[in-house]
Design a protein around this motif. Structure first.
Motif, short mmCIF file in Angstrom:
data_model
loop_
_atom_site.label_atom_id
_atom_site.label_comp_id
_atom_site.label_asym_id
_atom_site.label_seq_id
_atom_site.Cartn_x
_atom_site.Cartn_y
_atom_site.Cartn_z
N UNK A 1 0.86 -1.19 0.00
CA UNK A 1 0.00 0.00 0.00
C UNK A 1 0.89 1.23 0.00
N UNK A 2 0.45 2.26 -0.73
CA UNK A 2 1.33 3.42 -0.91
C UNK A 2 0.52 4.71 -0.95
N UNK A 3 1.19 5.79 -0.53
CA UNK A 3 0.76 7.16 -0.83
C UNK A 3 1.92 7.79 -1.57
N UNK A 4 1.69 8.17 -2.82
CA UNK A 4 2.72 8.73 -3.69
C UNK A 4 2.31 10.15 -4.09
N UNK A 5 3.29 11.03 -4.23
CA UNK A 5 2.97 12.44 -4.48
C UNK A 5 3.80 12.98 -5.64
N UNK A 6 3.26 14.01 -6.31
CA UNK A 6 3.98 14.68 -7.39
C UNK A 6 4.95 15.72 -6.83
N UNK A 7 5.78 16.26 -7.71
CA UNK A 7 6.90 17.11 -7.28
C UNK A 7 6.47 18.36 -6.52
N UNK A 8 5.28 18.89 -6.83
CA UNK A 8 4.86 20.15 -6.22
C UNK A 8 4.47 19.99 -4.75
N UNK A 9 4.39 18.76 -4.28
CA UNK A 9 3.90 18.48 -2.92
C UNK A 9 5.07 18.16 -1.99
N UNK A 10 5.04 18.73 -0.80
CA UNK A 10 6.04 18.45 0.23
C UNK A 10 5.41 17.57 1.31
N UNK A 11 6.09 16.50 1.67
CA UNK A 11 5.60 15.60 2.72
C UNK A 11 6.08 16.11 4.07
N UNK A 12 5.16 16.42 4.97
CA UNK A 12 5.50 16.93 6.29
C UNK A 12 5.59 15.83 7.35
N UNK A 13 4.72 14.82 7.24
CA UNK A 13 4.72 13.75 8.24
C UNK A 13 3.99 12.55 7.67
N UNK A 14 4.33 11.36 8.18
CA UNK A 14 3.65 10.13 7.78
C UNK A 14 3.32 9.32 9.02
N UNK A 15 2.32 8.42 8.87
CA UNK A 15 1.88 7.61 10.00
C UNK A 15 1.26 6.32 9.46
N UNK A 16 1.48 5.23 10.16
CA UNK A 16 0.83 3.95 9.85
C UNK A 16 -0.35 3.79 10.79
N UNK A 17 -1.52 3.43 10.25
CA UNK A 17 -2.77 3.38 11.00
C UNK A 17 -3.23 1.95 11.22
N UNK A 18 -4.03 1.74 12.25
CA UNK A 18 -4.71 0.47 12.53
C UNK A 18 -3.70 -0.69 12.65
N UNK A 19 -2.66 -0.46 13.41
CA UNK A 19 -1.62 -1.48 13.54
C UNK A 19 -1.98 -2.56 14.56
N UNK A 20 -2.89 -2.27 15.47
CA UNK A 20 -3.25 -3.23 16.51
C UNK A 20 -4.60 -3.88 16.25
N UNK A 21 -5.25 -4.32 17.32
CA UNK A 21 -6.59 -4.88 17.24
C UNK A 21 -7.55 -3.98 17.99
N UNK A 22 -8.84 -4.15 17.71
CA UNK A 22 -9.88 -3.36 18.36
C UNK A 22 -10.80 -4.28 19.15
N UNK A 23 -11.26 -3.86 20.35
CA UNK A 23 -12.12 -4.70 21.19
C UNK A 23 -13.58 -4.63 20.73
#
Length: 262
Positions: free
Chosen positions: A219-241
């Motif tokens: 799975x990916x988030x890819x961006x074009x040259x005009x965009x600056x990446x400020x921060x990234x995060x991985x979501x839903x890494x655990x389990x939910x009750x």
């Protein structure tokens, strides 16, 4: 510069039996509704029921982008946005050539695949949501039977990504490993940059793989040259009750990127 937060999640892949699908979707929707994410690209929303389970529980995401088909969103793709949407388009991938090497299931699924393009009214940007055909062999080598089909789909996706008069974000479950030739060729053809800079962990959960298969980042988030990446995060890494017991909300992890756009 304008800041925007984008997320991507394949939602449905866990086997249906005892999967607590409705409860999982409610938890996914609640998590995004409580977040500061501006736009979410969802994959595997296979019916209108799936779409409603999310959209009705994400009321602040007032703009729901998809192309209607008989059963549900075309390609199983929908993009939900808190930001105004100017236009939505859908690009089908090339129809596959029938070959004895590929299972009929894969050939049928390939006829449904494509890329959903959501153009925002402000900020001026495009979100491309996609989900190419799954490679159930887990082998992305040049000699693998799925490679010609995936290369055809990714070539079309690269054309869609390049055909832009606005900063472009491409999100989704690509069904190819980040270290594969297929992915490297796509990045070169599209001119995009990986928001995670190749540091994303495996996004398909190992417990849902067949025996002996290795988990990869697909799975990916890819961006074009005009965009600056400020921060990234991985979501839903655990389990939910959930009521039926703790479960992973999907067989995929989710991705989030905070971006600056001109």
């Amino acid at each position: 510069m304008v800041e925007m937060s984008v997320a991507s999640l394949n939602t449905r892949g866990i086997p249906l039996r005892r999967s607590q699908l409705a409860e999982r979707y409610a938890a996914i929707a609640a998590a995004f509704e409580a977040s500061t994410v501006d736009v979410v690209c969802f994959q595997e929303l296979l019916t209108y029921w799936h779409l409603r389970r999310l959209a009705t529980r994400m009321p602040s995401f007032r703009h729901v982008s998809f192309r209607p088909s008989v059963a549900g969103p075309a390609g199983g793709l929908a993009t939900l946005s808190r930001l105004p949407v100017a236009r939505t388009r859908y690009h089908r991938f090339p129809l596959p050539r029938r070959t004895a090497d590929l299972p009929l299931r894969a050939l049928f699924h390939a006829t449904l695949k494509g890329a959903l393009v959501t153009e925002l009214a402000g900020p001026h940007a495009r979100l491309v949501n996609t989900h190419p055909v799954a490679n159930f062999d887990g082998d992305w080598s040049e000699s693998n039977r799925y490679t010609p089909l995936l290369r055809s789909e990714l070539t079309r996706l690269a054309e869609v990504a390049r055909d832009a008069q606005a900063p472009t974000v491409v999100c989704g479950d690509f069904n190819v490993a980040g270290d594969s030739v297929l992915h490297r060729d796509f990045v070169a053809k599209s001119g995009l940059t990986d928001a995670f800079d190749g540091r994303c962990p495996p996004t398909f959960r190992a417990e849902y793989l067949h025996n002996g298969q290795t988990p990869y980042c697909i799975d990916f988030i890819l961006v074009s040259d005009a965009i600056t990446v400020r921060a990234t995060e991985v979501l839903f890494t655990g389990t939910e009750p959930l009521p039926g017991g703790p479960v992973a909300l999907s067989d995929h992890l989710g991705l989030r990127a905070t971006l600056s756009l001109p």
